[in-house]
Scaffold this motif. Structure first.
Motif, PDB file in Angstrom:
ATOM      1  N   PRO A  38       0.823  -1.215   0.000  1.00  0.00           N
ATOM      2  CA  PRO A  38       0.000   0.000   0.000  1.00  0.00           C
ATOM      3  C   PRO A  38       0.852   1.258   0.000  1.00  0.00           C
ATOM      4  N   ASN A  39       0.226   2.392  -0.326  1.00  0.00           N
ATOM      5  CA  ASN A  39       0.927   3.673  -0.264  1.00  0.00           C
ATOM      6  C   ASN A  39       1.451   3.890   1.150  1.00  0.00           C
ATOM      7  N   GLY A  40       2.690   4.377   1.244  1.00  0.00           N
ATOM      8  CA  GLY A  40       3.285   4.615   2.551  1.00  0.00           C
ATOM      9  C   GLY A  40       3.955   3.410   3.162  1.00  0.00           C
ATOM     10  N   ALA A  41       4.020   2.303   2.405  1.00  0.00           N
ATOM     11  CA  ALA A  41       4.621   1.080   2.948  1.00  0.00           C
ATOM     12  C   ALA A  41       6.139   1.175   3.037  1.00  0.00           C
ATOM     13  N   GLY A  42       6.747   2.087   2.240  1.00  0.00           N
ATOM     14  CA  GLY A  42       8.197   2.230   2.256  1.00  0.00           C
ATOM     15  C   GLY A  42       8.878   1.752   0.995  1.00  0.00           C
ATOM     16  N   LYS A  43       8.116   1.535  -0.072  1.00  0.00           N
ATOM     17  CA  LYS A  43       8.686   0.978  -1.308  1.00  0.00           C
ATOM     18  C   LYS A  43       9.715   1.925  -1.929  1.00  0.00           C
ATOM     19  N   SER A  44       9.355   3.202  -2.068  1.00  0.00           N
ATOM     20  CA  SER A  44      10.299   4.156  -2.666  1.00  0.00           C
ATOM     21  C   SER A  44      11.519   4.356  -1.771  1.00  0.00           C
ATOM     22  N   THR A 198      18.386  -9.083 -14.349  1.00  0.00           N
ATOM     23  CA  THR A 198      17.671  -9.213 -13.086  1.00  0.00           C
ATOM     24  C   THR A 198      16.863  -7.945 -12.873  1.00  0.00           C
ATOM     25  N   LEU A 199      15.601  -8.103 -12.481  1.00  0.00           N
ATOM     26  CA  LEU A 199      14.698  -6.954 -12.401  1.00  0.00           C
ATOM     27  C   LEU A 199      13.956  -6.947 -11.065  1.00  0.00           C
ATOM     28  N   LEU A 200      13.992  -5.778 -10.399  1.00  0.00           N
ATOM     29  CA  LEU A 200      13.149  -5.533  -9.231  1.00  0.00           C
ATOM     30  C   LEU A 200      12.261  -4.353  -9.575  1.00  0.00           C
ATOM     31  N   MET A 201      10.943  -4.551  -9.500  1.00  0.00           N
ATOM     32  CA  MET A 201      10.011  -3.541  -9.974  1.00  0.00           C
ATOM     33  C   MET A 201       8.932  -3.245  -8.941  1.00  0.00           C
ATOM     34  N   VAL A 202       8.673  -1.953  -8.720  1.00  0.00           N
ATOM     35  CA  VAL A 202       7.507  -1.502  -7.967  1.00  0.00           C
ATOM     36  C   VAL A 202       6.438  -1.109  -8.974  1.00  0.00           C
ATOM     37  N   GLU A 203       5.241  -1.632  -8.816  1.00  0.00           N
ATOM     38  CA  GLU A 203       4.160  -1.310  -9.743  1.00  0.00           C
ATOM     39  C   GLU A 203       2.827  -1.566  -9.036  1.00  0.00           C
ATOM     40  N   HIS A 204       1.856  -0.653  -9.266  1.00  0.00           N
ATOM     41  CA  HIS A 204       0.543  -0.796  -8.626  1.00  0.00           C
ATOM     42  C   HIS A 204      -0.457  -1.558  -9.489  1.00  0.00           C
ATOM     43  N   ASP A 205      -0.163  -1.711 -10.771  1.00  0.00           N
ATOM     44  CA  ASP A 205      -1.074  -2.435 -11.657  1.00  0.00           C
ATOM     45  C   ASP A 205      -0.885  -3.929 -11.430  1.00  0.00           C
ATOM     46  N   MET A 206      -1.833  -4.530 -10.730  1.00  0.00           N
ATOM     47  CA  MET A 206      -1.680  -5.933 -10.352  1.00  0.00           C
ATOM     48  C   MET A 206      -1.750  -6.865 -11.554  1.00  0.00           C
ATOM     49  N   GLY A 207      -2.444  -6.449 -12.618  1.00  0.00           N
ATOM     50  CA  GLY A 207      -2.450  -7.259 -13.833  1.00  0.00           C
ATOM     51  C   GLY A 207      -1.050  -7.377 -14.402  1.00  0.00           C
TER      52      GLY A 207
END
Length: 252
Positions: A38-44, A198-207
Motif C-alpha cells: 500500500p501507499n506509505g509502505a516504504g517501497k520508494s 535481473t529486475l526488481l520492480m515496484v508497480e501498482h497495476d496488479m495485472g
C-alpha cells in the motif's frame, strides 16, 4: 542458488520514525521480482536505499556479494545496478540520441571530454543505434526529449537504465500514468529490453505484476510480510487482508 541482490535486516529511520523495519529480501540472478504494498509502505524508500540515494540506518545491501550500503549512486551504477524513477528523469533539452550517448559512453569505457566528438566514436554510434531500434525511438532520435509523448519518455528512461550496462535494474512504477493500451505496450517493451537481466520492480497495476513477475514480495509498514510466486501471493491470507483487500471468505 546465485543471488544478484540481498537485503539483510535493512532498517531506515528518520529521527524517531522507523520507515524500513528490518527488511530481508533476496533477488535471484535473472529473475523478475515485483515489490508491492500500500501507499506509505516504504517501497520508494527501499529503492532509495538500494540505489544509494540515502544511506540505511543499519543492515546490509549485498550486490553481487559486495556490501553497497551507503555507497554513492554513481559507484553503484558502475558496479552494474541501475534504476528508473517514479517521475520521469531524463535530460529534457537534449536530443533522444544524446540522452542515450551520455549513458553509453560510460558503459563502453569512454570519459566525457570537451575535446572529443562523440559522433566519431563508432562503438558509441552502433550501441545507440541498437538501443534506439530496441526502444522504438529511431525516428525520434534527433528530437528533444521533452517533445516525446509520455510513454516515449518512459521508454527513453528505461533505455538510459539499460544503456548504462547494468545487469540488475530497479524500475519504480514504470507504467504510472498510462492507459490500458500504453501499459500493455510498455509491458512488452520492458520484457524485451530486460531479457536476461535481473529486475526488481515496484508497480501498482496488479495485472502487470501477475503477468510479469517470477516472484512477488509484499511490503507493509516497512516489513516484508510475504514472498512467493504470483499464485502463492494470490492465495496468501495475510496479503489478501493487508493489501489485496479480499479474503477467502469474501471470495466464497
Amino acid at each position: 542458488m546465485t543471488h544478484a541482490l540481498e537485503l539483510r535486516n535493512l532498517k531506515k529511520s528518520f529521527g524517531s520514525v522507523e520507515i524500513i523495519r528490518g527488511v530481508n529480501l533476496d533477488l535471484r540472478q535473472g529473475e523478475r521480482h515485483a515489490l508491492i504494498g500500500p501507499n506509505g509502505a516504504g517501497k520508494s524508500t527501499l529503492f532509495h536505499l538500494i540505489s544509494g540515494r540515502i544511506a540505511p540506518t543499519s543492515g546490509e545491501i549485498l550486490f553481487q556479494s559486495q556490501n553497497i550500503a551507503g555507497k554513492p549512486p554513481a559507484e553503484i551504477v558502475r558496479a552494474g545496478l541501475s534504476r528508473s524513477f517514479q517521475i520521469t528523469n531524463i535530460f529534457p533539452q537534449m536530443s533522444v540520441l544524446d540522452n542515450l550517448r551520455c549513458a553509453v559512453l560510460w558503459k563502453l569505457g569512454h570519459r566525457y571530454s570537451i575535446f572529443r566528438q562523440t559522433p566519431t566514436l563508432p562503438d558509441v554510434a552502433i550501441e545507440c543505434e541498437r538501443l534506439l531500434d530496441q526502444l522504438g525511438l529511431t525516428r525520434r532520435a534527433h528530437d528533444t526529449a521533452d517533445s516525446l509523448t509520455y510513454p516515449e519518455q518512459r521508454a527513453l528512461e528505461l533505455g538510459l537504465a539499460v544503456a548504462s550496462g547494468a545487469n540488475t535494474l530497479l524500475l519504480d512504477e514504470p507504467m504510472a500514468g498510462m492507459n490500458h493500451s500504453e501499459t500493455e505496450a510498455a509491458l512488452q517493451l520492458i520484457m524485451k529490453v530486460t531479457e536476461g537481466k535481473t529486475l526488481l520492480m515496484v508497480e501498482h497495476d496488479m495485472g502487470v505484476i501477475f503477468e510479469m513477475a517470477d516472484r512477488i514480495s509484499v511490503l507493509v509498514y516497512g516489513q516484508i510480510i510475504a514472498t512467493g510466486t504470483p499464485q502463492e501471493i494470490r492465495a496468501n491470507r495475510a496479503v489478501q487482508e493487508a493489501y489485496l483487500g479480499t479474503s477467502e471468505e469474501d471470495a466464497a
